[in-house]
Design a protein around this motif. Structure first.
Motif, PDB file in Angstrom:
ATOM      1  N   ALA A 250      49.574  34.672  82.220  1.00 37.93           N
ATOM      2  CA  ALA A 250      48.750  34.157  83.304  1.00 37.93           C
ATOM      3  C   ALA A 250      47.463  34.950  83.465  1.00 37.93           C
ATOM      4  O   ALA A 250      46.411  34.382  83.794  1.00 37.93           O
ATOM      5  N   SER A 251      47.497  36.266  83.238  1.00 39.87           N
ATOM      6  CA  SER A 251      46.286  37.074  83.424  1.00 39.87           C
ATOM      7  C   SER A 251      45.218  36.705  82.399  1.00 39.87           C
ATOM      8  O   SER A 251      44.024  36.714  82.714  1.00 39.87           O
ATOM      9  N   VAL A 252      45.637  36.371  81.182  1.00 39.18           N
ATOM     10  CA  VAL A 252      44.669  35.941  80.164  1.00 39.18           C
ATOM     11  C   VAL A 252      44.163  34.538  80.482  1.00 39.18           C
ATOM     12  O   VAL A 252      42.953  34.281  80.443  1.00 39.18           O
ATOM     13  N   ALA A 253      45.073  33.625  80.806  1.00 37.53           N
ATOM     14  CA  ALA A 253      44.663  32.253  81.094  1.00 37.53           C
ATOM     15  C   ALA A 253      43.743  32.184  82.308  1.00 37.53           C
ATOM     16  O   ALA A 253      42.814  31.364  82.351  1.00 37.53           O
ATOM     17  N   ALA A 254      43.977  33.054  83.282  1.00 31.95           N
ATOM     18  CA  ALA A 254      43.152  33.050  84.496  1.00 31.95           C
ATOM     19  C   ALA A 254      41.799  33.700  84.299  1.00 31.95           C
ATOM     20  O   ALA A 254      40.965  33.665  85.208  1.00 31.95           O
ATOM     21  N   GLY A 255      41.558  34.314  83.138  1.00 33.26           N
ATOM     22  CA  GLY A 255      40.266  34.907  82.848  1.00 33.26           C
ATOM     23  C   GLY A 255      40.111  36.342  83.283  1.00 33.26           C
ATOM     24  O   GLY A 255      39.020  36.908  83.189  1.00 33.26           O
ATOM     25  N   PHE A 256      41.194  36.981  83.743  1.00 33.08           N
ATOM     26  CA  PHE A 256      41.105  38.378  84.157  1.00 33.08           C
ATOM     27  C   PHE A 256      40.849  39.309  82.972  1.00 33.08           C
ATOM     28  O   PHE A 256      40.294  40.393  83.139  1.00 33.08           O
ATOM     29  N   CYS A 257      41.287  38.913  81.789  1.00 32.19           N
ATOM     30  CA  CYS A 257      41.167  39.786  80.628  1.00 32.19           C
ATOM     31  C   CYS A 257      41.333  38.959  79.354  1.00 32.19           C
ATOM     32  O   CYS A 257      42.040  37.949  79.358  1.00 32.19           O
ATOM     33  N   PRO A 258      40.712  39.372  78.253  1.00 32.94           N
ATOM     34  CA  PRO A 258      40.914  38.681  76.981  1.00 32.94           C
ATOM     35  C   PRO A 258      42.136  39.163  76.229  1.00 32.94           C
ATOM     36  O   PRO A 258      42.539  38.552  75.233  1.00 32.94           O
ATOM     37  N   ILE A 259      42.751  40.271  76.676  1.00 33.89           N
ATOM     38  CA  ILE A 259      43.897  40.864  75.982  1.00 33.89           C
ATOM     39  C   ILE A 259      44.890  41.375  77.020  1.00 33.89           C
ATOM     40  O   ILE A 259      44.493  41.970  78.029  1.00 33.89           O
ATOM     41  N   SER A 260      46.163  41.146  76.760  1.00 33.98           N
ATOM     42  CA  SER A 260      47.222  41.723  77.573  1.00 33.98           C
ATOM     43  C   SER A 260      48.328  42.198  76.648  1.00 33.98           C
ATOM     44  O   SER A 260      48.551  41.616  75.582  1.00 33.98           O
ATOM     45  N   LEU A 261      49.031  43.241  77.060  1.00 34.13           N
ATOM     46  CA  LEU A 261      50.207  43.679  76.320  1.00 34.13           C
ATOM     47  C   LEU A 261      51.454  43.105  76.970  1.00 34.13           C
ATOM     48  O   LEU A 261      51.650  43.221  78.182  1.00 34.13           O
TER      49      LEU A 261
END
Length: 562
Positions: A250-261
């Motif tokens: 969700a954090s990537v889809a929402a635009g908060f970040c381009p990468i998540s672990l």
């Protein structure tokens, strides 16, 4: 050969019925009888008495460097990769390359990005339908790191290829100074150091936004969390994100970040990637260090990246993969590389399709998967019909393995904290406790047996293609909150294509492959031979370039403030 993969069925339960089931399973007087019925319905009792002559393999049995041909590919140029914008069609997510370019050109800076993130995260966690992505943020830490990154750019000396690029971390991984809750309310330890993967991203300059939500102890696939709130899907508000790396997707889809672990023990990176319309890579088992990850399911678990684009995932993978002295399992591996990334032709690539398995999904998902095959054929790949025996036995073995390992991990907390877990978690842990040593050993025999089946398939093909999930994002029904639900039909559909790669340790990636009639994202899974992540990333980018992306319903732009 008869296709044998079953859809597990059980009555859906919520509310009082779910609570009654948890209490009955935990009660010694009733738990054994109910547990035996569940084990029979899940196929576990049949496996318990099956004659298997293989020696058990208690971890994926992978080819190691001594038996591999020498890797001639050069190591990736990560700085160049970070400066090369992905080539996508349709809606363009902000990629790591976009952040780096904006900083270098003076169009934005890491402090502005951090401030916009903090405002957007607070705003989207309020209102009628909060996003519920983050478990923990620390504005002071974030802004201090952003100011340091801004000064490095001003002095012309960025730290690495991710300097100032926002990154989120699943709450299964240690981040120095943050708590690691693993999605629970019983774990509140503050980490004294970063997990190896987090440290490697931080050394590359990544701006750590905070800890993101997850399905409690990663023991199911919807993303429900009774303690920290259940994230909503940015593409489909009111629907699940998928789990257990729910906040990562969700954090990537929402635009908060381009990468998540994230982390993946039974599809937990690939399922939320598919349901949230982003990219998720589960690399070869032991390719990426597990040091600093909560030890939930050691023999099937994988830390790995989710990202806005294949290029973002490739960059994160190249940074975090490779040997780590603090994880002995990671020491004996060939060098990670990205050979072929960016090439648009697939001449000579053989794609395996096990037709009955490939088509065991909703019609719109099967159509999207067929469309992916057409794209690959048009680029020169050849589709080969294959057969994969004993998929259902592998399903049962993977389920036993992960439940046994999670129940073992939680055993020391059981006496004091059993009822601190949410109801669905309690039910799954009760099933795990009902399993026997015989069940675990039988499952490891199946692991050895099924690994040989899959190795023979990969002698004929280079990649297996399937949908990632058999259904798109399920709705979060009104009766789910606040206690949760048990919905085995949904869990079975979400895991149908992902579990083999966890049992055998093969790498697999989920790439956006289109959208259903409701606009919900559809993921396409590519599974490869051990240590051949580069081919999956190359093919994923071919697919990404050909399938137009759509904007999520909930999305922020950190570079331009939209």
């Amino acid at each position: 050969m008869t296709y044998d993969l079953k859809t597990a069925h059980a009555p859906r339960m919520t509310g009082l019925a779910l609570e009654a089931a948890a209490l009955a399973l935990e009660n010694p007087a009733t738990g054994h009888l109910i547990g035996q019925k569940l084990l029979k319905d899940l196929g576990i009792l049949d496996l318990r008495v099956t004659a298997l002559h293989e020696a058990p393999s208690v971890a994926p049995d992978l080819p190691r460097p001594a038996s591999l041909t020498a890797q001639a590919a050069p190591p990736p140029d990560l700085d160049a990769l970070a400066r090369l914008a992905p080539k996508t069609t349709g809606f363009a997510f902000e990629s790591a390359a976009d952040f780096v370019a904006a900083y270098r050109e003076g169009r934005s800076d890491p402090v502005k990005v951090a401030e916009r993130f903090l405002e957007a995260a607070q705003r989207l966690d309020g209102g009628e339908r909060p996003l519920r992505v983050f478990i923990e943020r620390n504005a002071d830490r974030l802004l201090a790191a952003a100011r340091e990154s801004r000064e490095r750019y001003r002095s012309g000396a960025p730290r690495g290829p991710l300097d100032g690029v926002p990154v989120s971390i699943k709450d299964e991984l240690d981040v120095e100074g943050y708590h690691t809750t693993v999605g629970t309310r019983i774990f509140r330890d503050r980490a004294g150091e970063d997990a190896t993967t987090v440290r490697r991203l931080r050394e590359a300059g990544a701006l750590i936004l905070g800890k993101v939500n997850m399905h409690e102890i990663g023991i199911d696939t919807s993303g429900f969390n009774a303690h920290h709130g259940t994230p909503t899907n940015p593409y489909a508000p009111g629907h699940y994100t998928g789990g257990s790396s729910s906040g990562s997707g969700a954090s990537v889809a929402a635009g908060f970040c381009p990468i998540s672990l994230g982390a993946d023990g039974g599809g937990s990176i690939r399922i939320p990637a598919a349901l949230c319309g982003v990219v998720g890579l589960k690399a070869t088992w032991s390719r990426i260090s597990e040091h600093g990850a909560f030890p939930l399911c050691a023999s099937v678990g994988h830390v790995g990246p989710l990202g806005a684009t294949v290029r973002d995932v490739a960059l994160a993978y190249a940074l975090i993969a490779g040997p780590d002295p603090r994880d002995p399992n990671s020491l004996h591996q060939p060098p990670p590389h990205l050979e072929g990334l960016g090439r648009d032709d697939l001449e000579g690539v053989r794609i395996g399709v096990y037709r009955p398995w490939f088509e065991h999904a909703t019609p719109e998902i099967v159509r999207a998967a067929e469309g992916a095959l057409d794209i690959f054929r048009a680029r020169g790949a050849r589709v080969v019909e294959v057969e994969i025996p004993e998929l259902d036995r592998a399903r049962v073995a993977q389920g036993i393995t992960i439940l046994c390992e999670m129940a073992s991990c939680m055993a020391r907390y059981d006496a004091e904290h059993r009822r601190s877990f949410s109801l669905g978690v309690r039910i799954n842990l009760a099933i795990g406790r009902a399993l026997t040593g015989v069940d675990y050993v039988q499952s490891q025999k199946v692991r050895a047996r099924f690994s040989r089946h899959l190795a023979r398939v990969f002698e004929a093909v280079d990649v297996l293609v399937t949908p990632t999930t058999a259904l798109t994002a399920p709705r979060i029904a009104e009766d789910v909150l606040p206690r949760g639900e048990s919905n085995l039909d949904v869990t079975s559909g979400l895991m149908r294509f992902v579990f083999p790669a966890n049992l055998t340790g093969n790498p697999a990636i989920s790439v956006p492959g289109g959208y259903g009639a409701s606009g919900h994202p559809i993921g396409i899974q590519l599974m490869g031979r051990p240590w051949e992540e580069h081919l999956l990333l190359r093919m994923g980018e071919v697919l990404e370039r050909a399938v137009p992306r759509r904007a999520p319903s909930i999305h922020v732009r950190l570079l331009d403030g939209a």
